[in-house]
Motif scaffolding. Structure first.
Motif, PDB file in Angstrom:
ATOM      1  N   ASN A 157     119.723 166.323 117.169  1.00 30.21           N
ATOM      2  CA  ASN A 157     118.442 165.638 116.889  1.00 30.21           C
ATOM      3  C   ASN A 157     117.308 166.121 117.795  1.00 30.21           C
ATOM      4  O   ASN A 157     116.465 165.327 118.221  1.00 30.21           O
ATOM      5  CB  ASN A 157     118.574 164.113 117.021  1.00 30.21           C
ATOM      6  CG  ASN A 157     119.394 163.505 115.899  1.00 30.21           C
ATOM      7  OD1 ASN A 157     119.475 164.064 114.803  1.00 30.21           O
ATOM      8  ND2 ASN A 157     120.021 162.376 116.173  1.00 30.21           N
ATOM      9  N   HIS A 158     117.296 167.422 118.100  1.00 31.46           N
ATOM     10  CA  HIS A 158     116.221 167.903 118.975  1.00 31.46           C
ATOM     11  C   HIS A 158     114.937 168.191 118.192  1.00 31.46           C
ATOM     12  O   HIS A 158     113.881 168.388 118.784  1.00 31.46           O
ATOM     13  CB  HIS A 158     116.662 169.159 119.741  1.00 31.46           C
ATOM     14  CG  HIS A 158     116.698 170.404 118.920  1.00 31.46           C
ATOM     15  ND1 HIS A 158     117.640 170.625 117.943  1.00 31.46           N
ATOM     16  CD2 HIS A 158     115.904 171.509 118.911  1.00 31.46           C
ATOM     17  CE1 HIS A 158     117.437 171.798 117.393  1.00 31.46           C
ATOM     18  NE2 HIS A 158     116.386 172.367 117.949  1.00 31.46           N
ATOM     19  N   LYS A 159     115.032 168.200 116.860  1.00 29.34           N
ATOM     20  CA  LYS A 159     113.840 168.328 116.026  1.00 29.34           C
ATOM     21  C   LYS A 159     113.690 167.083 115.163  1.00 29.34           C
ATOM     22  O   LYS A 159     114.629 166.711 114.453  1.00 29.34           O
ATOM     23  CB  LYS A 159     113.924 169.579 115.144  1.00 29.34           C
ATOM     24  CG  LYS A 159     113.785 170.883 115.910  1.00 29.34           C
ATOM     25  CD  LYS A 159     113.753 172.075 114.964  1.00 29.34           C
ATOM     26  CE  LYS A 159     113.545 173.381 115.739  1.00 29.34           C
ATOM     27  NZ  LYS A 159     113.482 174.554 114.834  1.00 29.34           N
ATOM     28  N   VAL A 160     112.513 166.472 115.256  1.00 23.33           N
ATOM     29  CA  VAL A 160     112.250 165.252 114.490  1.00 23.33           C
ATOM     30  C   VAL A 160     111.497 165.642 113.223  1.00 23.33           C
ATOM     31  O   VAL A 160     110.390 166.185 113.284  1.00 23.33           O
ATOM     32  CB  VAL A 160     111.420 164.242 115.306  1.00 23.33           C
ATOM     33  CG1 VAL A 160     111.209 162.959 114.515  1.00 23.33           C
ATOM     34  CG2 VAL A 160     112.105 163.947 116.631  1.00 23.33           C
ATOM     35  N   TYR A 161     112.112 165.404 112.074  1.00 27.07           N
ATOM     36  CA  TYR A 161     111.525 165.748 110.785  1.00 27.07           C
ATOM     37  C   TYR A 161     111.150 164.478 110.015  1.00 27.07           C
ATOM     38  O   TYR A 161     111.555 163.370 110.378  1.00 27.07           O
ATOM     39  CB  TYR A 161     112.516 166.562 109.950  1.00 27.07           C
ATOM     40  CG  TYR A 161     112.762 167.963 110.436  1.00 27.07           C
ATOM     41  CD1 TYR A 161     111.861 168.982 110.158  1.00 27.07           C
ATOM     42  CD2 TYR A 161     113.912 168.270 111.157  1.00 27.07           C
ATOM     43  CE1 TYR A 161     112.086 170.283 110.592  1.00 27.07           C
ATOM     44  CE2 TYR A 161     114.149 169.572 111.591  1.00 27.07           C
ATOM     45  CZ  TYR A 161     113.235 170.571 111.307  1.00 27.07           C
ATOM     46  OH  TYR A 161     113.463 171.852 111.733  1.00 27.07           O
ATOM     47  N   THR A 162     110.396 164.688 108.952  1.00 24.92           N
ATOM     48  CA  THR A 162     110.032 163.544 108.106  1.00 24.92           C
ATOM     49  C   THR A 162     111.255 162.936 107.427  1.00 24.92           C
ATOM     50  O   THR A 162     111.194 161.786 106.989  1.00 24.92           O
ATOM     51  CB  THR A 162     109.009 163.976 107.032  1.00 24.92           C
ATOM     52  OG1 THR A 162     109.433 165.213 106.447  1.00 24.92           O
ATOM     53  CG2 THR A 162     107.630 164.158 107.628  1.00 24.92           C
ATOM     54  N   ARG A 163     112.357 163.664 107.348  1.00 23.93           N
ATOM     55  CA  ARG A 163     113.572 163.084 106.757  1.00 23.93           C
ATOM     56  C   ARG A 163     114.126 161.949 107.606  1.00 23.93           C
ATOM     57  O   ARG A 163     114.929 161.135 107.115  1.00 23.93           O
ATOM     58  CB  ARG A 163     114.632 164.166 106.565  1.00 23.93           C
ATOM     59  CG  ARG A 163     115.216 164.727 107.831  1.00 23.93           C
ATOM     60  CD  ARG A 163     116.391 165.665 107.527  1.00 23.93           C
ATOM     61  NE  ARG A 163     115.903 166.881 106.922  1.00 23.93           N
ATOM     62  CZ  ARG A 163     115.718 168.035 107.582  1.00 23.93           C
ATOM     63  NH1 ARG A 163     115.979 168.077 108.885  1.00 23.93           N
ATOM     64  NH2 ARG A 163     115.290 169.110 106.984  1.00 23.93           N
ATOM     65  N   GLY A 171     114.504 155.675  96.943  1.00 23.17           N
ATOM     66  CA  GLY A 171     114.125 157.088  96.897  1.00 23.17           C
ATOM     67  C   GLY A 171     112.743 157.345  96.343  1.00 23.17           C
ATOM     68  O   GLY A 171     112.254 158.473  96.418  1.00 23.17           O
ATOM     69  N   THR A 172     112.085 156.318  95.798  1.00 23.80           N
ATOM     70  CA  THR A 172     110.745 156.531  95.244  1.00 23.80           C
ATOM     71  C   THR A 172     109.667 156.436  96.322  1.00 23.80           C
ATOM     72  O   THR A 172     108.628 157.079  96.208  1.00 23.80           O
ATOM     73  CB  THR A 172     110.445 155.510  94.133  1.00 23.80           C
ATOM     74  OG1 THR A 172     110.608 154.182  94.648  1.00 23.80           O
ATOM     75  CG2 THR A 172     111.381 155.696  92.946  1.00 23.80           C
ATOM     76  N   ILE A 173     109.910 155.634  97.350  1.00 26.36           N
ATOM     77  CA  ILE A 173     108.958 155.524  98.456  1.00 26.36           C
ATOM     78  C   ILE A 173     109.502 156.361  99.615  1.00 26.36           C
ATOM     79  O   ILE A 173     110.523 156.018 100.217  1.00 26.36           O
ATOM     80  CB  ILE A 173     108.777 154.057  98.893  1.00 26.36           C
ATOM     81  CG1 ILE A 173     108.365 153.185  97.715  1.00 26.36           C
ATOM     82  CG2 ILE A 173     107.741 153.980 100.019  1.00 26.36           C
ATOM     83  CD1 ILE A 173     107.038 153.548  97.089  1.00 26.36           C
ATOM     84  N   ARG A 174     108.808 157.459  99.908  1.00 24.15           N
ATOM     85  CA  ARG A 174     109.300 158.415 100.905  1.00 24.15           C
ATOM     86  C   ARG A 174     108.191 159.406 101.233  1.00 24.15           C
ATOM     87  O   ARG A 174     107.197 159.484 100.519  1.00 24.15           O
ATOM     88  CB  ARG A 174     110.508 159.169 100.348  1.00 24.15           C
ATOM     89  CG  ARG A 174     110.208 159.841  99.009  1.00 24.15           C
ATOM     90  CD  ARG A 174     111.356 160.634  98.453  1.00 24.15           C
ATOM     91  NE  ARG A 174     111.078 161.102  97.107  1.00 24.15           N
ATOM     92  CZ  ARG A 174     110.309 162.130  96.790  1.00 24.15           C
ATOM     93  NH1 ARG A 174     109.732 162.825  97.755  1.00 24.15           N
ATOM     94  NH2 ARG A 174     110.112 162.488  95.533  1.00 24.15           N
ATOM     95  N   PRO A 175     108.359 160.186 102.311  1.00 24.18           N
ATOM     96  CA  PRO A 175     107.446 161.317 102.518  1.00 24.18           C
ATOM     97  C   PRO A 175     107.625 162.334 101.391  1.00 24.18           C
ATOM     98  O   PRO A 175     108.725 162.487 100.855  1.00 24.18           O
ATOM     99  CB  PRO A 175     107.895 161.894 103.861  1.00 24.18           C
ATOM    100  CG  PRO A 175     108.636 160.789 104.534  1.00 24.18           C
ATOM    101  CD  PRO A 175     109.275 160.000 103.443  1.00 24.18           C
TER     102      PRO A 175
END
Length: 346
Positions: A165-171, A188-192
């Motif tokens: 977890n050294h990179k924080v992504y929108t996922r 799953g409809t409300i998400r980045p």
């Protein structure tokens, strides 16, 4: 005859020359040209106006809008940029942030992440309200902690192998439903829009823990609400060969334009140049650097033929954005007419 052609060119074409541009301003207003009826006529407008869709995919749309004035085309472009609403992060509640990214910079980055949520299903939050409700707010949680990978090789220097977890992504953003939102919106409809946008980088022991609140807004208030990555238009190119171009000159001419604009054909054993698809040209005016060829070509643009390019951020499909922009423009027209009626009544 020559005078009539000159007048028609002035009315309908913007001409590009070696050191300037002619006929830039619209001149076909009532009374400006003898013998022309330029008074507004709705039937004539409806007959001449058309919209042709040239290309459409998931995120981009190219279409032609023909028979309108530059003011209307530009109003439409500006509405797409600044007045079609979307949902975006407005408030960030930071519980813990031990990364090297300051809270303010982190909040700014989060605000620019496009959120996949239909803004038509939400209301604007009332000014001054601190707490949001299910009808005007979306909530996301971001909680990531970086640790060492106990299974990494001792001699490894690759962060992807050394750390977890050294990179924080929108996922890593998780939607937190408010009220009855879980019943209204399927999972799953409300998400980045994209799950691979890099937010921050961490090292072991560092952590980001925060809560985001998304509200409905327009690009006029902040660029993060703009629904398009780009919305632009250009006039349709019009390229005319004033005399035949043959032999090696035909090959030279084709090299002066974008690929596909000038086609070289073999006719009776001769190479002959012809204009194949002027729409592809970017008008670099490279042909004006060739002393032999610059006098055999006229470069112009059709004054009332606009080629629109709309690229969505992914929040809504581009065809929906265009229809919403049309609704906004219609609303402006209605308000203007209502104001005129109110003035007349007074």
């Amino acid at each position: 005859m020559a005078a009539a052609q000159a007048v028609e060119e002035m009315r309908s074409r913007v001409v590009l020359e070696e050191f300037g541009v002619r006929n830039v301003h619209t001149t076909d207003f009532p009374g400006n040209y003898s013998g022309y009826d330029d008074a507004w006529d709705q039937d004539r407008f409806e007959k001449n106006f058309r919209v042709d869709v040239v290309h459409m995919d998931e995120n981009s749309l190219e279409f032609d809008m023909v028979g309108i004035d530059a003011a209307i085309a530009n109003a439409f472009r500006r509405i797409l940029l600044a007045e079609v609403p979307t949902m975006a992060v407005e408030k960030v509640l930071v519980y813990n942030n031990t990364s090297i990214v300051q809270d303010e910079i982190l909040a700014h980055r989060l605000g620019l992440i496009p959120i996949h949520a239909d803004p038509r299903l939400f209301e604007y939050r009332n000014q001054g309200e601190e707490e949001g409700t299910e009808i005007d707010t979306l909530q996301f949680r971001l909680q990531v902690r970086c640790t060492r990978n106990p299974h990494a090789a001792k001699d490894s220097s690759d962060p992807n192998e050394l750390y977890v977890n050294h990179k924080v992504y929108t996922r890593h953003m998780t939607w937190v439903p408010l009220g009855n939102q879980a019943d209204l919106f399927p999972e799953g409809t409300i998400r980045p829009v994209h799950d691979d946008i890099l937010i921050a980088q961490l090292r072991p022991g560092q952590e980001i823990d925060l809560l985001m609140q998304c509200v409905k807004g327009i690009g006029k208030d902040h660029a993060k609400f703009s629904p398009v990555a780009t919305a632009s238009y250009r006039l349709l190119p019009d390229i005319t060969l004033l005399e035949p171009v043959e032999g090696d000159a035909a090959e030279e001419l084709s090299q002066c334009f974008s690929p596909g604009v000038i086609e070289v054909q073999e006719i009776q054993g001769k190479k002959v140049a012809r204009v194949a698809n002027p729409r592809l040209d970017t008008f670099s005016r490279e042909v004006f650097r060739n002393e032999k060829l610059k006098k055999v070509v006229r470069l112009a643009r059709v004054r009332d033929h606009y080629i629109f390019s709309v690229e969505s951020t992914g929040v809504l499909p581009p065809e929906v954005l265009v229809s919403e922009a049309i609704k906004v423009l219609m609303g402006k027209c209605r308000r203007f007419l209502d104001e005129l009626d109110a003035v007349q009544m007074d």
